[in-house]
Design an enzyme around this catalytic site. Sequence first.
Site, PDB file in Angstrom:
ATOM      1  N   HIS A   1      -9.181   6.128   4.324  1.00 45.86           N
ATOM      2  CA  HIS A   1      -8.769   7.036   3.256  1.00 45.86           C
ATOM      3  C   HIS A   1      -9.049   6.385   1.905  1.00 45.86           C
ATOM      4  CE1 HIS A   1      -6.233  10.228   5.392  1.00 45.86           C
ATOM      5  NE2 HIS A   1      -6.688   9.461   6.362  1.00 45.86           N
TER       6      HIS A   1
ATOM      7  N   GLU B   1      -6.231   2.540   3.226  1.00 49.09           N
ATOM      8  CA  GLU B   1      -6.464   3.086   1.884  1.00 49.09           C
ATOM      9  C   GLU B   1      -7.363   2.093   1.162  1.00 49.09           C
ATOM     10  OE1 GLU B   1      -5.440   5.962   0.816  1.00 49.09           O
ATOM     11  OE2 GLU B   1      -3.932   6.550   2.301  1.00 49.09           O
TER      12      GLU B   1
END
Length: 730
Positions: A494, A587
């Site tokens: 992500h 992330e």
Amino acid sequence: MWGLLLALATFAPAVDVGLGAPSTSVLGLASPATTKVPAPTPHSSPAQPSAGKENGTSEQHVRIRVIKKKKIVMKKRKKLTRPTPPVTARPSVTTSPSGTLDLPEKQEPDCPPLGLESLRVSDNQLDASSSQSFGLGPHRGRLNIQSGLEDGDLFDGAWCAEQQDAEPWLQVDARHPTRFSGIITQGRNSIWRYDWVTSYKVQFSNDSRTWWGSKNRSSGMDAVFPANSDPETPVLNLLPEPQVARFIRLLPQTWLQGGASCLRAEILACPVSDPNGLFPEVPMLGSSDSLDFRHHDYKAMRKLMKQVNEQCPNITRIYSIGKSHQGLKLYVMEMSDQPGEHELGEPEVRYVAGMHGNEALGRELLLLLMQFLCHEFLRGDPRVTRLLTETRIHLLPSMNPDGYETAFRRGSELVGWAEGRWNHQGIDLNHNFADLNTPLWEAEDEGLVPDTVPNHHLPLPTYYTLPNATVAPETWAVIKWMQRIPFVLSANLHGGELVVSYPFDMTRTPWAARELTPTPDEAVFRWLSTVYAGTNRAMQDPDRRPCHSQDFSLYGSIINGADWHTVPGSMNDFSYLHTNCFEVTVELSCDKFPHENELPQEWENNKDALLTYLEQVRMGIAGVVRDKDTELGIADAVISVDGINHDVTTAWGGDYWRLLTPGDYMVTASAEGYHTVTRSCRVTFEEGPVPCNFRLTKTPKQRLRELLAAGAKVPPDLRRRLERLRGQKN
């Protein structure tokens, strides 16, 4: 990141609504003196002015410039405008007599971002005339920065000048001679307030004392640029003439009535050479790897994957797992020494990117990874060769190609925080998997696990398989992919933060926004997360600042997903409870859609982490469960570890992999129709996996069942045992 979700409950999806011009226009057609923006009502989107009773229509002549094939034609036309309440404004706003600006022929940005959003510009390079609070200081004036939960804390969502500041400004020190070519602005990210600047001027300086302004070419007067009409939509303005300087200032001229002078910004700027050698050289973003560092739309992605396949045909295979809602195929690149087949004892691993279409870095990293593995295998790199001969790797660079195409068309700086996040149906794919947590936890509370309800491979709920269930085609494609291949390890890539989160992603307490909710394999997940975070250059940078509102570096850049924010129906939780696969979310970057020139540095930040994480599939134990008589592998045998309330199962050939941290374990293998076997297996810190094989003996009942099914005579020992059992029953 999750503040976005709360904000979206307040605001409608961002649309281009104008201040006399689209949100992506480079320069406005009317001066801010005639631009009126009303304060939004609580029941309307801030981007859509509400009409008052006095709002009629008036006629106004507006002079506009039409540029067509280098021929400039001046036209007059009548334009209907709607008078609205005035914005808060400084008394004096200088514009050209005609109210126009000379537009450059080229409207595409010719310089990359300076780095406010990506944090390459440090906090001490930002200054301002005033700030309402530390949390609204100049260091918060970064494009797409997200606020904390509470207004007034240390992590508000913009720079905001004091209310009494008559001449507010936000300043950026580029530290080197720089060619400034454009500015992108947003309003304040907040779920409580509406604050955005509607017009501004720009000034430049080489010493921060003497300043000059960006001029309107037709009049020679200071240019006034149109800014924002809602909090989130990025607005680009190119300068009439690029300026070379060290400092740049944005001077808000007007802002929303009832609001404050607040903005987030990115500066488009190209470094220039310093002939006098007064400034140190600008550090270059680069990589020594010869790879294709650019953003790839769907067509370019397919072409690149085909090129890798043609360059390394013996270790690659491209296949599709399904289609998106708009019919784009979900392509996977498989990389192994025997592509196309599951080899006994060889674990399957995967990377998935692009679940949120506007989080583009993961997509490009996987395209770079497949190029890198191909090149290094051809060079004979021992690390890559071992990885490809001992592991079967699957790379899905774009799980949500529809969303990515939307984001790609807007561009890396103008796509904003949310546009392109969802699939074409408006579904957030990371909330779209079946919630298996709730039925498991309910069964645990009733004492039914694992005797009545298994602690692994939970079936899909009935409601989830109904024809009217809201399940995206992309989600179904990934679920069937998981069921078809015995994956052991995965990471879901992500963007928008710098942290690795691990299951459970959903809080166990109903309606809790956040709560530590570990799995039975907490030690393994923390190990996996730490391995990626510990080898990621950006996450290990001791000088890095938090992306938005949380400093994850205080916890080693890892966090339990539910302790961050609850995500029902996440792919991580589903993967753990429905299959054997252990999956975390990475992330990758503060900037969801980094500019193309930042891709080489992002690759260097993540290259070693991507390889090291895949190698963790060797951690723990592995083996084959066989029938003692036939030596054939037993499919779906259950592997249980004492003290860990989560089991795994064998693949169709009887092979299995069980990720474990170093230690001594009692491991049990069981299968229907076989006697269970338990043995001790030790996991060390040395390269694994540790072999832990099992041979199971059929039960007498199973042997009898198979003999009768084959029509064979029952052996005397089994016949006598059967007669005794019948006698006891009578």
